[in-house]
Design a protein around this motif. Sequence first.
Motif, PDB file in Angstrom:
ATOM      1  N   UNK A 113       0.847  -1.247   0.006  1.00  0.00           N
ATOM      2  CA  UNK A 113      -0.063   0.108   0.031  1.00  0.00           C
ATOM      3  C   UNK A 113       0.733   1.359  -0.045  1.00  0.00           C
ATOM      4  N   UNK A 114       0.284   2.032  -0.820  1.00  0.00           N
ATOM      5  CA  UNK A 114       0.975   3.213  -0.959  1.00  0.00           C
ATOM      6  C   UNK A 114       1.618   4.189   0.264  1.00  0.00           C
ATOM      7  N   UNK A 115       0.338   4.294   1.384  1.00  0.00           N
ATOM      8  CA  UNK A 115       0.579   5.125   2.459  1.00  0.00           C
ATOM      9  C   UNK A 115       1.690   4.514   3.486  1.00  0.00           C
ATOM     10  N   UNK A 116       1.661   2.963   3.302  1.00  0.00           N
ATOM     11  CA  UNK A 116       2.628   2.320   4.057  1.00  0.00           C
ATOM     12  C   UNK A 116       4.007   2.740   3.500  1.00  0.00           C
ATOM     13  N   UNK A 164       4.732 -10.113  -2.234  1.00  0.00           N
ATOM     14  CA  UNK A 164       4.275  -8.702  -1.954  1.00  0.00           C
ATOM     15  C   UNK A 164       5.201  -7.971  -2.458  1.00  0.00           C
ATOM     16  N   UNK A 165       4.979  -7.010  -3.221  1.00  0.00           N
ATOM     17  CA  UNK A 165       5.824  -6.215  -4.022  1.00  0.00           C
ATOM     18  C   UNK A 165       5.916  -4.680  -3.284  1.00  0.00           C
ATOM     19  N   UNK A 166       6.953  -4.368  -2.662  1.00  0.00           N
ATOM     20  CA  UNK A 166       7.156  -3.247  -1.872  1.00  0.00           C
ATOM     21  C   UNK A 166       7.801  -2.234  -2.881  1.00  0.00           C
ATOM     22  N   UNK A 167       7.613  -0.895  -2.509  1.00  0.00           N
ATOM     23  CA  UNK A 167       8.098   0.071  -3.433  1.00  0.00           C
ATOM     24  C   UNK A 167       9.554   0.267  -3.068  1.00  0.00           C
ATOM     25  N   UNK A 168      10.360   0.383  -3.840  1.00  0.00           N
ATOM     26  CA  UNK A 168      12.113   0.272  -3.619  1.00  0.00           C
ATOM     27  C   UNK A 168      12.345   1.713  -3.729  1.00  0.00           C
ATOM     28  N   UNK A 169      12.180   2.336  -5.032  1.00  0.00           N
ATOM     29  CA  UNK A 169      12.794   3.292  -5.448  1.00  0.00           C
ATOM     30  C   UNK A 169      12.409   4.622  -4.441  1.00  0.00           C
TER      31      UNK A 169
END
Length: 494
Positions: A113-116, A164-169
């Motif tokens: 989730x983006x807000x996480x 689960x794909x977390x945002x890395x950049x």
Amino acid sequence: MINYYGPDGSQQSDSVGVFPTVSYEEVIDDSGYTTVFEKELDFGVNTFDDPMIGHLSQGTFEDKIVIVGSSMPTLRDFYSTPFAGDEKLLPGYQIHANAIQTILDSNYIERFRGWYSLLIMLVFCFLITLTNRFANATYGWVLALFLGGGYMFLTYWVFVNLNIMMFLTGPMLAVFVTQVGMVSYEYYVEQKEKRRIRGMFSSYVSPELVNQMIESGEEPQLGGEEKYITAFFSDIVSFSTFSEKLEAKELVQLINEYLSAMTEILNTREGTLDKYIGDAIVSFFGAPVFVKDHALQACISSQLMHKKLAELRTKWEEDGWPEIVVNMQHRIGINTGEMVTGNMGSSRRFNYTMMGDNVNLAARCESGAKQYGVFTMVTEATKQEAEKFGNDCVFRLLDNIVVKGRTQPVKVYEIADLREDADDKLFECINFYEEGMELYFNQEWDEAISKFKKSAELERHEPNPSNIFIERCEMMKEDPPGDDWNGVFIMKSK
């Protein structure tokens, strides 16, 4: 998003096995079709409907989803995937196979989730900011590397084990940008502080001392600190007469030229300007930055100032200034001891200055020099401290006195000259004078007068200490001080 199971033909799924690839030639090779390969063998091997080895008998396509696609390079149906880069592209039908298998297994990849991610970025930024503010940039870089490396490992583990794909950049950029930003900010603040300190003290101390303060990384202790330093006072002789003889514009021009030249010497010798009081210069040596030979530097400064004033007098004479300017003299008083230095004044306006009994004694030396006909008078403490670091100055004892406002006697000396500039005549004069002083303290008045007369003939100017003590010896002969006299002279005026 497609959850790829691996490179073409090399990865297996626990639930479905491999994604097999069957050549189209094998599918059309039935009993009614003769292939080139069969012609060369002169007998038929039907790979599709042969009852023993055919795909029908083997059940290759039974209850299967079959994807028809091309692997011919000329058709360019090849694409990059997470398991196939530019050197080895994956055929398009394999991408469809991975997509279908992802759906069949419900093996979906979930996005974090983006807000996480935003919350993680804020936490990282906060931690790095605190570390840089309350520790230093080194710890900040260590924390940045730890957070960045830890987050990369976490994203890998979560993807592999939990799909689960977390945002890395975003978080990685947050770590990098925050750390670089904090280092840049601290550098800016440091440079700003350096400029502030340089601007604050450049008018008071030499550039070398300012740079030393900055490079040391230590803030000067402002606000009242007791230090062992040397106080320095100078004043133009009979300056009130200048005010009467010169116009205001001329007086300002003259004083500015004089003060500029004298202050330059103070700064060059690592002195600190306290203030100007009209024509008077108040300064000190040894604060705010410690100078080990502060007393010697103060003594040398006094003689350099006398030499500079002589040069100015010559210049003023050539410029056509009146006689009073051409004959200008100044007196200097120096004392060394414990003094309080710091910012003193009101909360809205203050000055970095000094105070204490030893400061007053330096001022008394400046004014008291007039009574001995000398232009530089220093205390015994200054002489002793200066001689610890060199014999650049020639001293001679003037008296053992109690100045106005004090009760304890102190020995005072004249700095007769810099040793490199002194001639034999000066040393001969001082020799006779010191012999006379010894006789004076022993109350041998006639013998003392004889020695003082010899030194008086060698003195450089009038009045001078030799003539002063000739008069005092005559007075002592008429009114002897008594056997308990300790040689102390009490000054009645400042």
